[in-house]
Design a protein around this motif. Structure first.
Motif, short mmCIF file in Angstrom:
data_model
loop_
_atom_site.label_atom_id
_atom_site.label_comp_id
_atom_site.label_asym_id
_atom_site.label_seq_id
_atom_site.Cartn_x
_atom_site.Cartn_y
_atom_site.Cartn_z
N PHE A 228 37.49 64.82 -53.36
CA PHE A 228 37.16 65.38 -54.66
C PHE A 228 36.97 66.90 -54.66
CE2 PHE A 228 35.76 60.91 -55.05
CZ PHE A 228 36.67 60.54 -56.03
N LYS A 229 37.21 67.51 -53.49
CA LYS A 229 37.12 68.97 -53.35
C LYS A 229 35.75 69.50 -53.79
CE LYS A 229 42.05 69.62 -53.84
NZ LYS A 229 42.81 68.61 -54.47
N ILE A 230 34.72 68.83 -53.28
CA ILE A 230 33.34 69.25 -53.52
C ILE A 230 32.62 69.27 -52.18
CG2 ILE A 230 33.20 68.50 -55.92
CD1 ILE A 230 31.90 65.94 -55.00
N SER A 231 31.47 69.88 -52.13
CA SER A 231 30.77 70.01 -50.85
C SER A 231 30.14 68.69 -50.40
CB SER A 231 29.67 71.07 -50.95
OG SER A 231 28.59 70.59 -51.73
N LEU A 232 29.94 68.57 -49.12
CA LEU A 232 29.25 67.42 -48.54
C LEU A 232 27.86 67.29 -49.15
CD1 LEU A 232 28.81 65.14 -46.48
CD2 LEU A 232 28.24 66.89 -44.79
N LYS A 233 27.17 68.39 -49.31
CA LYS A 233 25.82 68.39 -49.89
C LYS A 233 25.83 67.80 -51.30
CE LYS A 233 22.22 70.09 -48.39
NZ LYS A 233 21.37 69.37 -47.44
N THR A 234 26.88 68.10 -52.06
CA THR A 234 26.99 67.56 -53.42
C THR A 234 27.11 66.04 -53.40
OG1 THR A 234 27.99 69.61 -54.22
CG2 THR A 234 28.33 67.64 -55.56
N ILE A 235 27.96 65.52 -52.51
CA ILE A 235 28.09 64.06 -52.36
C ILE A 235 26.74 63.47 -51.97
CG2 ILE A 235 29.08 62.21 -50.94
CD1 ILE A 235 31.08 63.20 -52.96
N GLN A 236 26.06 64.10 -51.04
CA GLN A 236 24.75 63.61 -50.62
C GLN A 236 23.77 63.60 -51.80
OE1 GLN A 236 24.08 66.42 -47.44
NE2 GLN A 236 24.95 65.04 -45.88
N PHE A 237 23.78 64.63 -52.59
CA PHE A 237 22.89 64.70 -53.76
C PHE A 237 23.24 63.60 -54.77
CE2 PHE A 237 21.05 69.29 -53.80
CZ PHE A 237 20.50 69.07 -52.55
N TYR A 238 24.53 63.34 -54.98
CA TYR A 238 24.93 62.26 -55.88
C TYR A 238 24.39 60.93 -55.37
CZ TYR A 238 28.47 65.38 -57.99
OH TYR A 238 29.14 66.40 -58.62
N GLU A 239 24.60 60.66 -54.09
CA GLU A 239 24.18 59.38 -53.52
C GLU A 239 22.66 59.23 -53.48
OE1 GLU A 239 26.14 58.26 -49.89
OE2 GLU A 239 28.11 58.31 -50.83
N GLN A 240 21.94 60.33 -53.45
CA GLN A 240 20.47 60.30 -53.48
C GLN A 240 19.93 60.35 -54.90
OE1 GLN A 240 19.44 63.71 -51.11
NE2 GLN A 240 20.29 62.82 -49.24
N ASN A 241 20.81 60.34 -55.88
CA ASN A 241 20.44 60.43 -57.30
C ASN A 241 19.65 61.70 -57.61
OD1 ASN A 241 21.60 58.00 -58.41
ND2 ASN A 241 20.09 56.91 -57.16
N ARG A 242 19.94 62.76 -56.87
CA ARG A 242 19.26 64.04 -57.11
C ARG A 242 19.99 64.86 -58.17
NH1 ARG A 242 17.86 66.64 -51.42
NH2 ARG A 242 16.82 68.14 -52.77
N THR A 243 21.25 64.56 -58.37
CA THR A 243 22.05 65.19 -59.41
C THR A 243 23.17 64.23 -59.78
OG1 THR A 243 23.22 67.22 -60.03
CG2 THR A 243 23.61 66.40 -57.80
N ILE A 244 23.85 64.49 -60.87
CA ILE A 244 24.95 63.62 -61.29
C ILE A 244 26.21 64.45 -61.51
CG2 ILE A 244 23.49 61.84 -62.32
CD1 ILE A 244 24.13 63.09 -65.05
N PRO A 245 27.36 63.83 -61.27
CA PRO A 245 28.62 64.54 -61.49
C PRO A 245 28.91 64.68 -62.98
CG PRO A 245 29.05 62.29 -60.81
CD PRO A 245 27.57 62.49 -60.74
N ASP A 246 29.74 65.66 -63.34
CA ASP A 246 30.14 65.76 -64.74
C ASP A 246 31.10 64.63 -65.06
OD1 ASP A 246 32.89 66.50 -64.19
OD2 ASP A 246 32.27 68.59 -63.97
N ILE A 247 31.33 64.42 -66.32
CA ILE A 247 32.10 63.26 -66.77
C ILE A 247 33.55 63.30 -66.26
CG2 ILE A 247 32.78 64.24 -68.99
CD1 ILE A 247 31.80 60.59 -68.16
N TYR A 248 34.09 64.49 -66.07
CA TYR A 248 35.45 64.60 -65.56
C TYR A 248 35.54 64.06 -64.14
CZ TYR A 248 35.70 67.66 -69.58
OH TYR A 248 35.62 68.15 -70.85
#
Length: 111
Positions: free
Chosen positions: A24-44
């Motif tokens: 998805f061309k995003i950082s590892l930290k971003t994936i980790q934050f998604y999986e930890q429910n610390r942030t959410i991806p945009d709708i796209y």
């Protein structure tokens, strides 16, 4: 909910967080934050994830519990827009949901 779903789908594909971040061309930290429910991806990105994992955006977002494959959804739905009762209660939520559905249809038609 999204974090648990994303982690489940990633593990079902036998992927690491790093591999998924590259897809998805995003950082590892971003994936980790998604999986930890610390942030959410945009709708796209949710739409791209749904396409990649062959499930609905509703499943990823936790609206439904059954990950219906794309080809089955196509056969069932065509132009019908299903809207869960929870979304009917609020005008803004209805509008947002319809926008999401229309976007997902558009992305799907582009492939």
């Amino acid at each position: 909910m999204l974090g648990e779903r994303l982690q489940y789908l990633r593990l079902e594909k036998g992927m690491t967080q790093k591999e998924l971040s590259k897809v998805f061309k995003i950082s590892l930290k971003t994936i980790q934050f998604y999986e930890q429910n610390r942030t959410i991806p945009d709708i796209y990105l949710v739409a791209e994830m749904a396409k990649f994992f062959n499930v609905s955006c509703d499943y990823i977002l936790g609206v439904v519990n059954t990950p219906i494959p794309l080809d089955e959804r196509e056969a069932e739905a065509k132009d019908h827009i299903y809207m869960p009762k929870e979304f009917m209660k609020n005008k803004e939520t209805r509008r947002t949901y319809k926008t999401i559905v229309e976007y997902v249809k558009m992305v799907h038609e582009m492939k």
